[in-house]
Design a protein around this motif. Structure first.
Motif, PDB file in Angstrom:
ATOM      1  N   LYS A   1      84.740  52.883  44.280  1.00  0.00           N
ATOM      2  CA  LYS A   1      86.160  52.727  43.921  1.00  0.00           C
ATOM      3  C   LYS A   1      86.348  52.933  42.417  1.00  0.00           C
ATOM      4  O   LYS A   1      87.272  53.640  41.989  1.00  0.00           O
ATOM      5  CB  LYS A   1      86.641  51.327  44.322  1.00  0.00           C
ATOM      6  CG  LYS A   1      88.079  51.017  43.935  1.00  0.00           C
ATOM      7  CD  LYS A   1      88.438  49.577  44.201  1.00  0.00           C
ATOM      8  CE  LYS A   1      87.747  48.637  43.237  1.00  0.00           C
ATOM      9  NZ  LYS A   1      88.182  47.228  43.367  1.00  0.00           N
TER      10      LYS A   1
ATOM     11  N   THR B   1      82.554  48.936  45.741  1.00  0.00           N
ATOM     12  CA  THR B   1      83.211  48.671  44.450  1.00  0.00           C
ATOM     13  C   THR B   1      82.864  49.762  43.447  1.00  0.00           C
ATOM     14  O   THR B   1      83.730  50.260  42.716  1.00  0.00           O
ATOM     15  CB  THR B   1      82.784  47.300  43.881  1.00  0.00           C
ATOM     16  OG1 THR B   1      83.020  46.289  44.855  1.00  0.00           O
ATOM     17  CG2 THR B   1      83.555  46.968  42.619  1.00  0.00           C
TER      18      THR B   1
ATOM     19  N   THR C   1      88.199  56.475  40.607  1.00  0.00           N
ATOM     20  CA  THR C   1      89.459  56.312  39.886  1.00  0.00           C
ATOM     21  C   THR C   1      89.673  57.425  38.872  1.00  0.00           C
ATOM     22  O   THR C   1      90.795  57.884  38.658  1.00  0.00           O
ATOM     23  CB  THR C   1      89.495  54.946  39.166  1.00  0.00           C
ATOM     24  OG1 THR C   1      89.316  53.913  40.129  1.00  0.00           O
ATOM     25  CG2 THR C   1      90.814  54.728  38.454  1.00  0.00           C
TER      26      THR C   1
END
Length: 235
Positions: A206, A203, A210
């Motif tokens: 991720k 997580t 971004t």
């Protein structure tokens, strides 16, 4: 390389607040044209603010990030309308909610609410060390891990009131009741045993990938970024 050997939190413990003057901001999708307060550029509040905006369809140029610190400086920025929304931690959250000058927009004080906001658990604060140091200092690392694991277990098994009794009085920021209230609201952010949540590192990667060009398109071996060996051996 650096490695986390004790994981303190399984959620950021942060909240995106929106100024009561700006009821038009109902979600991060409404950040367009707004100035968002963060504790500092390059901080976790900076990263998470950017991710919430991007996840809700905005581009980096659609909003402005303003470093305003925490506590009184963050509160002053809200009061003076320097920021229309912003991300901060306790006890600043509780102080602004009490006066009614801000409302919760996105809550990341518990694993459940963090999963809603970010799509998974978000391990934040940890005890990490250089891998090269760890190779030659395993005894010292284990003793430190023992102390931290004991601390995490104490937090998990005691009330906010009991924890507050053990803390220096200046932690209360002048209001013990608000400190206890904030601690009770956010205590779930801490891991109960110092262990890294298995699905947490993906997580984080991720979120950072971004908007961080230094990570985009790179292969990151997440298994090298943490170890549970010292937590497993903690006494």
């Amino acid at each position: 390389y650096i490695q986390s050997i004790v994981q303190f939190s399984q959620a950021p413990g942060e909240v995106e607040l929106v100024s009561a003057r700006h009821p038009e901001i109902k979600s991060p999708a409404d950040f367009k044209g707004a100035t968002l307060g963060v504790t500092g550029l390059g901080s976790s509040t900076d990263f998470l603010s950017q991710y919430l905006a991007v996840r809700n369809g905005l581009k980096p140029g659609d909003y402005t990030l303003l470093p305003v610190g925490a506590g009184n400086t963050f509160i002053a920025a809200v009061k003076q309308d320097q920021i229309q929304a912003g991300m901060t931690t306790e006890p600043t959250i509780a102080q602004l909610l009490k006066t009614g000058e801000a409302n919760v927009l996105v809550d990341m004080r518990t694993p459940e609410k963090t999963k809603e906001a970010l799509g998974g658990p978000y391990p934040a604060a940890s005890f990490y060390v250089q891998s090269a140091w760890l190779e030659d200092h395993k005894d010292e690392a284990q003793k430190l891990a023992n102390a931290f694991v004991m601390t995490m277990k104490f937090i998990a098994t005691h009330s906010a009131e009991e924890i507050a009794d053990k803390m220096p009085k200046d932690y209360y920021a002048g209001n013990r009741d608000l400190y206890v209230q904030g601690l009770a609201s956010g205590k779930a952010m801490f891991t109960p045993d110092g262990r890294m949540p298995a699905d947490g590192p993906p997580t984080v990667l991720k979120v950072l990938s971004t908007f961080s060009k230094s990570l985009q398109g790179k292969q990151i071996d997440l298994s090298k970024t943490y170890t549970t060996a010292f937590v497993d051996a903690a006494k």
